[in-house]
Write a protein that holds these residues in place. Sequence first.
Motif, PDB file in Angstrom:
ATOM      1  N   THR A  17      -6.684 -22.245   2.275  1.00 35.74           N
ATOM      2  CA  THR A  17      -7.026 -21.248   1.256  1.00 35.74           C
ATOM      3  C   THR A  17      -6.580 -19.883   1.753  1.00 35.74           C
ATOM      4  O   THR A  17      -6.398 -19.675   2.954  1.00 35.74           O
ATOM      5  N   HIS A 180     -10.426 -25.631 -15.383  1.00 35.45           N
ATOM      6  CA  HIS A 180      -9.845 -24.322 -15.132  1.00 35.45           C
ATOM      7  C   HIS A 180      -8.717 -24.396 -14.133  1.00 35.45           C
ATOM      8  O   HIS A 180      -8.748 -25.235 -13.232  1.00 35.45           O
ATOM      9  N   LYS A 182      -6.248 -23.946 -11.051  1.00 34.75           N
ATOM     10  CA  LYS A 182      -6.525 -23.752  -9.625  1.00 34.75           C
ATOM     11  C   LYS A 182      -5.310 -23.124  -8.972  1.00 34.75           C
ATOM     12  O   LYS A 182      -4.245 -23.025  -9.574  1.00 34.75           O
ATOM     13  N   ALA A 186      -4.622 -19.689 -11.097  1.00 31.23           N
ATOM     14  CA  ALA A 186      -5.927 -19.085 -11.374  1.00 31.23           C
ATOM     15  C   ALA A 186      -5.834 -17.562 -11.384  1.00 31.23           C
ATOM     16  O   ALA A 186      -6.712 -16.869 -11.863  1.00 31.23           O
ATOM     17  N   THR A 261     -16.403 -20.861 -13.067  1.00 34.21           N
ATOM     18  CA  THR A 261     -15.186 -20.810 -12.247  1.00 34.21           C
ATOM     19  C   THR A 261     -15.479 -20.314 -10.842  1.00 34.21           C
ATOM     20  O   THR A 261     -14.550 -20.011 -10.095  1.00 34.21           O
ATOM     21  N   ILE A 277      -7.969 -18.185  -3.323  1.00 35.89           N
ATOM     22  CA  ILE A 277      -7.358 -19.312  -4.038  1.00 35.89           C
ATOM     23  C   ILE A 277      -7.107 -20.446  -3.062  1.00 35.89           C
ATOM     24  O   ILE A 277      -6.927 -20.227  -1.859  1.00 35.89           O
ATOM     25  N   ASP A 278      -7.096 -21.645  -3.620  1.00 31.27           N
ATOM     26  CA  ASP A 278      -6.931 -22.858  -2.836  1.00 31.27           C
ATOM     27  C   ASP A 278      -5.503 -23.350  -3.027  1.00 31.27           C
ATOM     28  O   ASP A 278      -5.128 -23.789  -4.106  1.00 31.27           O
ATOM     29  N   ASP A 281      -4.645 -27.057  -4.133  1.00 30.44           N
ATOM     30  CA  ASP A 281      -4.836 -27.480  -5.515  1.00 30.44           C
ATOM     31  C   ASP A 281      -3.598 -27.147  -6.311  1.00 30.44           C
ATOM     32  O   ASP A 281      -3.202 -25.999  -6.421  1.00 30.44           O
TER      33      ASP A 281
END
Lengths: 283, 251
Positions: A17, A180, A182, A186, A261, A277-278, A281
């Motif tokens: 992340t 949502h 990812k 995002a 979210t 953010i990841d 994903d």
Amino acid sequence: MAVMETTDENTMPARNTRLVYRHRWPLRLMHWINVLCLTVLLMSGLQIFNAHPSLSLGHASNDNTAWLAMGARTDENGVPRGVTRIFGHMIDTDGLLGASTVDGERSVRAFPAWATLPGPQWLAMGRRWHFFFAWLFVINGLAYVGWSVVTRHLTRDLTPTRNDWRGFGRSILDHLKFRHPKGEAALRYNILQKLAYLGVVFVLGGGIVLMGLAMSPRMDAVLGWMVDLVGGRQSARSWHFVIACGFVVFVVIHVFEVIVTGVFNQLRGMITGWYRIDEDDKP
Amino acid sequence: MTGRRRFLRNLGLAASGAFLAGCDRISQSESGARVLESAEWLTRRVQRIVSPSTALAREFSEADISPVFRPNGTTMPQTALYQSLMKNQFRDYRLGVEGLVDHPGEFSIDQLRALGERTQITRHDCVEGWSAIGKWQGTPLGALLAHVGVKESARYVVFHCFDEWGEDTPYYESIDITEARHPQTLLAHSLNGAPLPVANGAPLRLRVERQLGYKHAKYLRSIEVVSSFEDIGDGNGGYWEDNGYEWYAGI
């Protein structure tokens, strides 16, 4: 966008992340000023509404032509019971609208004390709060629009692209399923989000200010055409109220989306600017 | 109600209670109230720029007149002076004109009418939020001021009324000279073609069409031209102003 590489060591297996600088400080500041303004304006607005708890259409008002009215009926024990009449339908709204409990006593008042600013009936002070924060709201709103144009926030982040429009149907489905985006995706506003923000800023924001001004007798000397356009001063008062309800609906959905979210990440994003953010994903 | 829902409801009530308590402290502190009141100055300044002092309030047609012109505030002044004037259908009524004028004096309704007449159908907006449309007939205040001659130091016109709001607290109001000379600012003696009813301010009331209802003083006893209203009432320019309402009621 500034990027800070991090790895989360507590989760196994380690996920990749990173924190992304998402919201710049002017935007964050204006967002929280707006939260304060909307809270005060809504609650002081309900205080002002309580001084004449009915809404009519046209230039003048008349108790018989009101489409919305809140009041109280006295029951057999002499205790007031709150009722609301909307489009001719009588609804028992006791405890919330028309009559509610203040300091242990059932009082006749349209909106309850916990929803109005000030709590007790105090029209003069309600107006003071309302107009002070109305100016702050207008100045903040103009600053936001100006900033958004200059920094291209408006054209780059808020204006829907052709791709956005193509994904309109899918976006509705995604929202309904609480699905949502990812990762990188995002960071971008989706089409419904863009339309909601543009609508709130320009339609609700612009509309509520204009309908407020349409109630000002001094402004009506030069804004007569606009007052006529919406059907008169009392119609403008109705629109002002309806648009305020629109803001409430927006805030409820907005806060709901923030919660689903990731409330912590979203709050950090709007307070410090950094949003996680990841990368593993895939959108 | 489930425990969780009750918890959430109580959390919401506690949050609103804490927020309101904080706001109440601001409302009740002198400095806090002064900050909030600064918006009135800004509103007045900006509205005077975007809506010129000569701009006219909208006038309506006969068909728009409200079936009932709702009276508000005092509807029957109890003072002995007013009661005795009323018994005689206001035949002995005289409006006093005093203060910074060249020729102070007293005027009967007929004498006022001889100075000029205007009829206008306008919308009356109460600070509470309701509106009513009525046809007013009266003497432009500007014509009276021109007749008595206003001294250079004059800045405001104060309206002293017959109705009392508590012991030794007669209703009063004030507007600035520019507003007083506006063509639609009338000393009205008729409503909808008939002499002003007592509930609506007989025998004479003020119409100041671009401001809210509480500025439209009813039951006029005298008018006084002044350079400052600091020494009148509590010094805020009107009965409702002394009770926290804005002196500038254009919004």
